[in-house]
Motif scaffolding. Structure first.
Motif, PDB file in Angstrom:
ATOM      1  N   GLU A 107       0.726  -1.217  -0.100  1.00 43.80           N
ATOM      2  CA  GLU A 107      -0.011   0.047  -0.095  1.00 43.80           C
ATOM      3  C   GLU A 107       0.671   1.402   0.143  1.00 43.80           C
ATOM      4  N   THR A 108       1.987   1.137   0.587  1.00 50.36           N
ATOM      5  CA  THR A 108       2.896   2.395   0.504  1.00 50.36           C
ATOM      6  C   THR A 108       3.541   2.544  -0.926  1.00 50.36           C
TER       7      THR A 108
ATOM      8  N   ILE B  59       2.059   1.612  -3.646  1.00 46.61           N
ATOM      9  CA  ILE B  59       1.062   1.861  -4.734  1.00 46.61           C
ATOM     10  C   ILE B  59      -0.228   2.169  -3.725  1.00 46.61           C
ATOM     11  N   PRO B  60      -0.189   3.559  -3.352  1.00 48.77           N
ATOM     12  CA  PRO B  60      -1.450   3.835  -2.338  1.00 48.77           C
ATOM     13  C   PRO B  60      -2.693   4.400  -3.100  1.00 48.77           C
ATOM     14  N   ALA B  61      -3.732   3.978  -2.449  1.00 47.73           N
ATOM     15  CA  ALA B  61      -4.930   4.464  -2.859  1.00 47.73           C
ATOM     16  C   ALA B  61      -5.018   5.897  -3.242  1.00 47.73           C
ATOM     17  N   THR B  62      -5.632   6.312  -4.445  1.00 53.36           N
ATOM     18  CA  THR B  62      -5.555   7.740  -4.775  1.00 53.36           C
ATOM     19  C   THR B  62      -6.993   7.780  -5.198  1.00 53.36           C
ATOM     20  N   ASP B  63      -7.245   8.460  -6.322  1.00 48.40           N
ATOM     21  CA  ASP B  63      -8.476   8.399  -7.128  1.00 48.40           C
ATOM     22  C   ASP B  63      -8.748   6.799  -7.885  1.00 48.40           C
ATOM     23  N   THR B  64      -7.546   6.184  -7.574  1.00 47.82           N
ATOM     24  CA  THR B  64      -7.681   4.550  -8.208  1.00 47.82           C
ATOM     25  C   THR B  64      -7.485   3.869  -7.014  1.00 47.82           C
TER      26      THR B  64
ATOM     27  N   GLY C  32      -5.804   1.367  -4.413  1.00 46.22           N
ATOM     28  CA  GLY C  32      -4.459   1.033  -4.036  1.00 46.22           C
ATOM     29  C   GLY C  32      -4.147  -0.450  -4.063  1.00 46.22           C
TER      30      GLY C  32
ATOM     31  N   GLN D 138       7.559   5.323   4.003  1.00 41.81           N
ATOM     32  CA  GLN D 138       8.160   5.873   2.846  1.00 41.81           C
ATOM     33  C   GLN D 138       9.588   6.112   2.867  1.00 41.81           C
TER      34      GLN D 138
ATOM     35  N   ALA E 142      -6.789   1.979 -13.231  1.00 37.97           N
ATOM     36  CA  ALA E 142      -5.625   2.735 -13.230  1.00 37.97           C
ATOM     37  C   ALA E 142      -4.814   2.947 -14.594  1.00 37.97           C
TER      38      ALA E 142
END
Length: 176
Positions: A52-53, A55-60, A62, A116, A151
């Motif tokens: 998750e770090t 590829i974190p959740a954003t507008d797509t 995670g 991170q 994505a």
């Protein structure tokens, strides 16, 4: 002899000392919604936070929402060479130890910037296990349904089949 107030305060202090710290610790420790096959539960929790770090959740969605930790676990259990799987498992243990040493908490309980920072250090050092983990996380994400359809832009090739289309509608034939 204790009166009711002193008894209540004593009981409250005892309750706090015996019950609240384990409960507070349990709230801070993430739980998994899946059962790992190749990883220990502790390694799976680290992998879950690590994915998750990366590829974190954003507008797509995670990595967690895309099922990437389960994909990586399955790949380690069924696909990876035993030496590669062992290196990645040892690397997950190392990440947790390093988080504990640097910040006094397991990797999954660190703040986003702390996670991170730790992963950037592994990335700069070029550790083989971390390169392998990043590759598995990336492949797992972009081959998942959310990764491939939300994505990325999904363009099914060759597309719809329409036979016997008049040449006037196409204009001319295709060559690839």
């Amino acid at each position: 002899m204790l009166n009711r107030r002193e008894t209540a305060l004593s009981f409250g202090a005892l309750w706090t000392a015996l019950v609240l710290p384990p409960a507070a610790l349990a709230q801070g420790t993430p739980t998994l919604a899946w059962t790992p096959k190749a990883l220990s539960p502790a390694q799976a929790v680290v992998l879950d936070a690590l994915a998750e770090t990366i590829i974190p959740a954003t507008d797509t969605p995670g990595a967690r929402a895309a099922g990437v930790p389960q994909f990586v676990d399955r790949a380690l259990a069924t696909y990876s060479a035993p030496d590669d799987a062992a290196a990645i498992k040892a690397g997950l243990d190392q990440i947790d130890r390093d988080a504990q040493t640097a910040h006094g908490a397991p990797f999954a309980r660190l703040s986003g910037p702390q996670q991170q920072d730790l992963l950037n250090g592994y990335d700069r050092s070029g550790k083989a296990f971390f390169r392998g983990l990043k590759e598995l996380v990336t492949v797992g994400y972009f081959t998942s349904e959310p990764g491939a359809t939300i994505a990325l832009r999904y363009d099914p090739v060759p597309g719809d089949y329409r036979g016997c289309v008049p040449l006037s509608e196409i204009g001319r034939g295709w060559a690839t």
